[in-house]
Design an enzyme around this catalytic site. Sequence first.
Site, PDB file in Angstrom:
ATOM      1  N   ASP A 111       0.869  -1.170   0.000  1.00 34.69           N
ATOM      2  CA  ASP A 111       0.000   0.000   0.000  1.00 34.69           C
ATOM      3  C   ASP A 111       0.911   1.226   0.000  1.00 34.69           C
ATOM      4  O   ASP A 111       2.123   1.108   0.273  1.00 34.69           O
ATOM      5  CB  ASP A 111      -0.849  -0.062   1.291  1.00 34.69           C
ATOM      6  CG  ASP A 111      -1.519   1.251   1.600  1.00 34.69           C
ATOM      7  OD1 ASP A 111      -2.265   1.733   0.742  1.00 34.69           O
ATOM      8  OD2 ASP A 111      -1.263   1.808   2.678  1.00 34.69           O
TER       9      ASP A 111
ATOM     10  N   ASP B   7      -0.412   5.025   0.959  1.00 37.77           N
ATOM     11  CA  ASP B   7      -0.760   5.984   2.020  1.00 37.77           C
ATOM     12  C   ASP B   7      -0.632   5.389   3.412  1.00 37.77           C
ATOM     13  O   ASP B   7      -1.306   4.418   3.734  1.00 37.77           O
ATOM     14  CB  ASP B   7      -2.190   6.499   1.805  1.00 37.77           C
ATOM     15  CG  ASP B   7      -2.265   7.471   0.644  1.00 37.77           C
ATOM     16  OD1 ASP B   7      -3.256   7.422  -0.112  1.00 37.77           O
ATOM     17  OD2 ASP B   7      -1.319   8.256   0.468  1.00 37.77           O
TER      18      ASP B   7
HETATM   19  N1  LIG Z   1      -7.854  13.381   2.413  1.00 30.33           N
HETATM   20  C1  LIG Z   1      -8.478  12.462   1.666  1.00 30.33           C
HETATM   21  N2  LIG Z   1      -8.137  11.142   1.850  1.00 30.33           N
HETATM   22  C2  LIG Z   1      -8.783  10.263   1.074  1.00 30.33           C
HETATM   23  C3  LIG Z   1      -9.751  10.608   0.114  1.00 30.33           C
HETATM   24  N3  LIG Z   1     -10.179   9.469  -0.486  1.00 30.33           N
HETATM   25  C4  LIG Z   1      -9.499   8.461   0.095  1.00 30.33           C
HETATM   26  N4  LIG Z   1      -8.670   8.933   1.023  1.00 30.33           N
HETATM   27  C5  LIG Z   1      -7.744   8.181   1.867  1.00 30.33           C
HETATM   28  O1  LIG Z   1      -6.810   7.486   1.032  1.00 30.33           O
HETATM   29  C6  LIG Z   1      -6.546   6.205   1.636  1.00 30.33           C
HETATM   30  C7  LIG Z   1      -6.386   5.141   0.592  1.00 30.33           C
HETATM   31  O2  LIG Z   1      -5.116   5.087   0.093  1.00 30.33           O
HETATM   32  P1  LIG Z   1      -4.142   3.791   0.293  1.00 30.33           P
HETATM   33  O3  LIG Z   1      -2.919   4.113  -0.515  1.00 30.33           O
HETATM   34  O4  LIG Z   1      -3.859   3.700   1.767  1.00 30.33           O
HETATM   35  O5  LIG Z   1      -4.910   2.593  -0.212  1.00 30.33           O
HETATM   36  C8  LIG Z   1      -7.723   5.845   2.465  1.00 30.33           C
HETATM   37  O6  LIG Z   1      -7.272   5.213   3.639  1.00 30.33           O
HETATM   38  C9  LIG Z   1      -8.477   7.130   2.702  1.00 30.33           C
HETATM   39  O7  LIG Z   1      -8.463   7.499   4.055  1.00 30.33           O
HETATM   40  C10 LIG Z   1     -10.063  12.003  -0.066  1.00 30.33           C
HETATM   41  O8  LIG Z   1     -10.892  12.410  -0.913  1.00 30.33           O
HETATM   42  N5  LIG Z   1      -9.392  12.882   0.743  1.00 30.33           N
HETATM   43 MG    MG Z   2      -2.932   3.114   3.355  1.00 31.44          MG
END
Ligand SMILES: Nc1nc2c(ncn2[C@@H]2O[C@H](COP(=O)(O)O)[C@@H](O)[C@H]2O)c(=O)[nH]1
Ligand code: MG
Length: 351
Positions: free
Chosen positions: A94, A96
Amino acid sequence: MNTAKSTETLTDTPTSLDSPPFAAMFKASEIVNAAAAIAEAECIEQLKKTDAVPLLMNWLLGQESIVCSDPTTVAAKLRKMVVGGAGKTVVISDFDYTLSRFANGSGERLSTTHGVFDDNVMRLKPELGQKFVDLKNKYYPIEFCPKLTMEEKIPHMEKWWGTSHSLIVNEKFSKHTIQDFVRQSRIVFKDGAEDFIQSLDAHNIPLVIFSAGIGNIIEYFLEQKLGAIPRNTHFISNMILFDEDEKACAFSEPLIHTFCKNSSVIQKEAPFFHEINGRVNVILLGDSMGDIHMDVGVERDGPTLKVGYYNGSLDDTAALQHYKEVYDIVLIHDPTLNVAQKIVDVINSIH
Ligand SMILES: Nc1nc2c(ncn2[C@@H]2O[C@H](COP(=O)(O)O)[C@@H](O)[C@H]2O)c(=O)[nH]1
Ligand SMILES: [Mg+2]
């Protein structure tokens, strides 16, 4: 098994290798399989000599941030991965709050890829920026709500992603503007992330970044931090599509949100799939409950070692217990890639 002995077997009858009976007996594929078995046997012998896995387990269990519910299972998975070596390994991660940091040294929340718009648009167009922030404030608590089932959350996630993507497309942000947003964003790599990504590339271990965030943002971030996207790095993510004037005009389909990060959104014909074919051993890195099935869809029969970053409260014993049930190794508030790097270093050290 001793290599010399198996060679004696092959040559202890006085016939030529080319004679029909011999050739019929030992088809090329059987010889290749025998050679592979010998190589693996040699590696197991070497592994026993070096105690690589017991030493690695001692190191892992000595780390303050680690919680490991079943060390025996982890050791068994690691043994298979170390024997298999870099050539049979793939990392699926992943982005984020896994490759990027959840909070800075002062405990302030850092940005997700979507959050790049929250921060920057507020500065340029406060009215629009407030819409992004309002969405996050409304839906982020739902994403992590312990009382709602995943099925109950999915419609809310689809609404969140869909609405924020529409705001981006309707505003027709240019690629250049978005690249600037990334430059000024609060996305921060975890400590050691650059070295980790580059060491995977150096050892030809594919890295699949499977993100429900925005893949373009990850690409621009990697380019800005590493100078270029390493050859071994591939993306499964929501991608902004640009028109001929390089203005955002759509998002890739199907939508990837937190709770559909699995084979249902993997394009089987993805160009890199040939590169991960045969990579039977998976190191999976995630921070969310939605990350635990990212390995589904990668055709393989080896182990998946699931390493989960827990960013929640230590008082939330129910959430922590849930992470311990689904991840082999849980890293508590760990701002580094040290554990993943150590595992990959041991895999690389044996062959
Ligand atoms: N600030 C915002 N965060 C958002 C939005 N839509 C989703 N998300 C966050 O992204 C992660 C997903 O990413 P990953 O790489 O961890 O899979 C998810 O956990 C959400 O919290 C948004 O519009 N604004
Ligand atoms: Mg994540």
